[in-house]
Design an enzyme around this catalytic site. Structure first.
Site, PDB file in Angstrom:
ATOM      1  N   LYS A 168      39.833   1.417  82.749  1.00  0.00           N
ATOM      2  CA  LYS A 168      40.813   0.749  82.089  1.00  0.00           C
ATOM      3  C   LYS A 168      41.747   1.703  81.396  1.00  0.00           C
ATOM      4  O   LYS A 168      41.412   2.162  80.291  1.00  0.00           O
ATOM      5  CB  LYS A 168      40.567  -0.635  81.075  1.00  0.00           C
ATOM      6  CG  LYS A 168      41.328  -1.310  80.440  1.00  0.00           C
ATOM      7  CD  LYS A 168      41.375  -1.528  79.013  1.00  0.00           C
ATOM      8  CE  LYS A 168      41.870  -1.085  77.950  1.00  0.00           C
ATOM      9  NZ  LYS A 168      43.564  -0.973  78.384  1.00  0.00           N
ATOM     10  N   GLU A 243      34.635   9.680  72.436  1.00  0.00           N
ATOM     11  CA  GLU A 243      35.761  10.839  72.219  1.00  0.00           C
ATOM     12  C   GLU A 243      36.754  10.356  71.470  1.00  0.00           C
ATOM     13  O   GLU A 243      37.438   9.480  72.046  1.00  0.00           O
ATOM     14  CB  GLU A 243      36.476  11.497  73.453  1.00  0.00           C
ATOM     15  CG  GLU A 243      35.230  12.016  74.491  1.00  0.00           C
ATOM     16  CD  GLU A 243      34.428  13.104  74.043  1.00  0.00           C
ATOM     17  OE1 GLU A 243      33.683  13.806  74.723  1.00  0.00           O
ATOM     18  OE2 GLU A 243      34.980  13.692  73.098  1.00  0.00           O
ATOM     19  N   CYS A 277      44.282  15.000  70.597  1.00  0.00           N
ATOM     20  CA  CYS A 277      43.179  14.966  69.674  1.00  0.00           C
ATOM     21  C   CYS A 277      42.828  16.507  69.160  1.00  0.00           C
ATOM     22  O   CYS A 277      42.056  16.777  68.313  1.00  0.00           O
ATOM     23  CB  CYS A 277      41.977  14.168  70.222  1.00  0.00           C
ATOM     24  SG  CYS A 277      41.373  14.727  71.580  1.00  0.00           S
ATOM     25  N   GLU A 364      44.144  11.267  60.046  1.00  0.00           N
ATOM     26  CA  GLU A 364      44.753  11.446  61.453  1.00  0.00           C
ATOM     27  C   GLU A 364      45.952  10.878  61.388  1.00  0.00           C
ATOM     28  O   GLU A 364      46.153   9.628  61.132  1.00  0.00           O
ATOM     29  CB  GLU A 364      43.626  10.963  62.589  1.00  0.00           C
ATOM     30  CG  GLU A 364      44.376  11.395  63.754  1.00  0.00           C
ATOM     31  CD  GLU A 364      43.586  10.860  64.841  1.00  0.00           C
ATOM     32  OE1 GLU A 364      43.260   9.629  65.048  1.00  0.00           O
ATOM     33  OE2 GLU A 364      43.257  11.547  66.001  1.00  0.00           O
TER      34      GLU A 364
END
Ligand code: TXE
Length: 459
Positions: A168, A243, A277, A364
């Protein structure tokens, strides 16, 4: 207009409701996407295909990975074009980072698979054989920042080890996954081996994670989503690889080669508009070279070409952090504004004057925004780097003390005098809120297989 469809059992099928794929470049509608909510048909297809696929030899599956790599390579310009269209990234990034790495992911695991050797552990009176069996039907869920790069990173080892797949991609960037599906059908990958379903995360993504016949989940995405995935999968004892997010530090020591450090830290700050990331969103510079470093860094920034961020919604999130930085006492050294043109554009932004423990410097942002900070000693730099809840990656720029400092950083990966220099054999993953598990090389082999011990008593 591209009409994305699900790939299930070798057929492209749609569902009754679709939604739009919006270009971040100018907010135009570039495709329609199925709003899939149920994955039973895909799981049935994957289960039916599992016997045939898992009974191939490892080398036969390596050959299939090479066929996929060859076909992707033949169409690499189209892959890059679709990726640039869907994400807004510059074509040279889509070609040299996303598309070429997607080819390399399949090529690497084809070659790596051919080197795998069976393990034996001999006792005085018995021999232990280690057999690697496939997990079964696996769920692969990927984010929008490096769409095919990160999805192929999962698909290749999953196929190599004999699993069949429910993949997906992000609902924001479905185009290259859809294109990969068409390539796989074209080269005759057996029906049901690779199934690709599209839709919203909380709907079809959640359906994958909670499906009892899907035995492992490899997830790449945000930390908050990772918590939901983990909460769903853990009680079902599924194998789980997460992750997640990051807030990585680029540390420039007083003995750094300034030219190398400036260009490397700048690329780490703003490649893919800071939407990787692994990007270094905190720049820590020794006070003795801070002025000289920042003068060069800001000068080179003027020539650094970036695209828009992925969506208007994400741009609002990034802009909210620029406002927060001002509230927290930060000073904008560069950027901070929205250019006067259509699309989710933000100027590359550099902020100084913030505490390293401020929200802007520890949460973040995942956009073209970095905070810069001074330090006086290596220990102070290490403490600053380790002060966030994340632990994914980082970089240290130093002629003599790079590895020594790198080993004290609480993260899964640290580069010294380079960044994003990738050997696909090494472990990839983070600690703390950056995730659980590692993929890459033998770590991918381990995740996408079940190691079985057969102990045979000598007669
Ligand atoms: O993530 P989201 P995004 C992180 C990066 C940033 C985020 C951006 O730090 O925070 O990813 O990507 C699906 N059950 N990384 O916004 O929203 C969703 O549809 C199951 C880190 O896409 O978490 C999408 O396909 N699935 C990474 C995928 O999860 C669900 C590298 C990710 O979506 C779901 C790249 C649910 N309940 C980005 N909700 C690294 N560490 O390598 C959503 N999804």
């Amino acid at each position: 207009m591209i009409h994305v469809e699900n790939l299930i059992d070798g057929q492209f099928v749609n569902v009754e409701e679709n939604f739009d794929d919006i270009s971040p470049i100018d907010f135009s509608v570039i495709a329609t996407i199925p709003r899939t909510k149920n994955v039973d048909a895909a799981v049935t297809a994957a289960k039916n295909a599992f016997g045939g696929w898992s009974s191939l030899t490892l080398h036969q599956r390596c050959d299939w990975l090479d066929k996929i790599a060859d076909e992707l390579e033949n169409q690499i310009e189209e892959v890059a074009r679709l990726e640039a269209l869907d994400t807004g990234k510059p074509m040279e990034v889509a070609l040299n980072v996303d598309a070429s790495r997607s080819v390399n992911n399949f090529r690497f695991f084809a070659d790596f698979g051919r080197t795998l050797e069976s393990q034996e552990f001999k006792m005085d009176d018995a021999t232990n054989y280690v057999v690697r069996k496939p997990v079964g039907v696996v769920g692969l869920i990927s984010p929008w920042n490096l769409p095919l790069y990160l999805l192929s990173w999962k698909i290749a080892p999953a196929l190599l080890m004999g699993n069949t797949i429910i993949a997906k991609p992000s609902e924001i960037t479905p185009l290259t996954a859809h294109f990969l599906g068409k390539l796989c059908v074209k080269i005759g990958l057996p029906d049901g081996v690779l199934n690709i379903v599209h839709g919203y995360g909380p709907e079809v993504g959640q359906a994958i994670v909670e499906h009892s016949e899907i035995k492992a989940i490899s997830f790449t995405g945000g930390t908050s989503t990772g918590k939901i995935v983990a909460a769903t999968a853990a009680p079902m004892f599924k194998k789980l690889s997460l992750e997640l997010g990051g807030k990585n530090a680029s540390i420039v020591l007083d003995d750094a080669d300034l030219e190398i450090a400036v260009s490397g830290v700048l690329r780490s700050s703003f490649l893919n508009s800071g939407q990787i990331c692994l990007c270094g969103s905190r720049v820590l510079v020794h006070s003795s070279i801070y002025e000289e470093f920042m003068e060069k860094y800001l000068r080179e920034l003027k020539e650094f070409n970036i695209g828009p961020v992925i969506s208007e919604q994400h741009r609002s999130k990034v802009l909210s952090y620029i406002e927060l930085a001002k509230e927290e006492g930060g000073r904008i050294l560069a950027g901070g504004r929205v250019p006067d043109k259509a699309g989710a554009w933000i100027e590359p932004t550099v902020i100084t004057g913030l505490s390293h423990t401020s929200r802007t410097a520890t949460e973040e942002i995942f956009g073209p925004v970095v905070t810069v900070h001074k330090f006086d000693t290596d220990d102070e730099a290490i403490e600053m780097a380790n002060c966030t809840q994340y632990g994914l990656a980082g970089s240290v720029w130093s002629k003599h003390r790079g590895r020594e400092v790198a080993e004290k950083i609480e993260s899964g990966m640290v580069w010294v005098n380079t960044w994003l220099h990738r050997d696909l054999r090494v472990p990839f993953g983070g600690v703390k809120d950056s995730g659980v598990g590692r993929e890459g090389g033998m770590w991918s082999i381990g995740f996408f297989s079940e190691a079985v011990n057969i102990c045979v008593m000598e007669d």
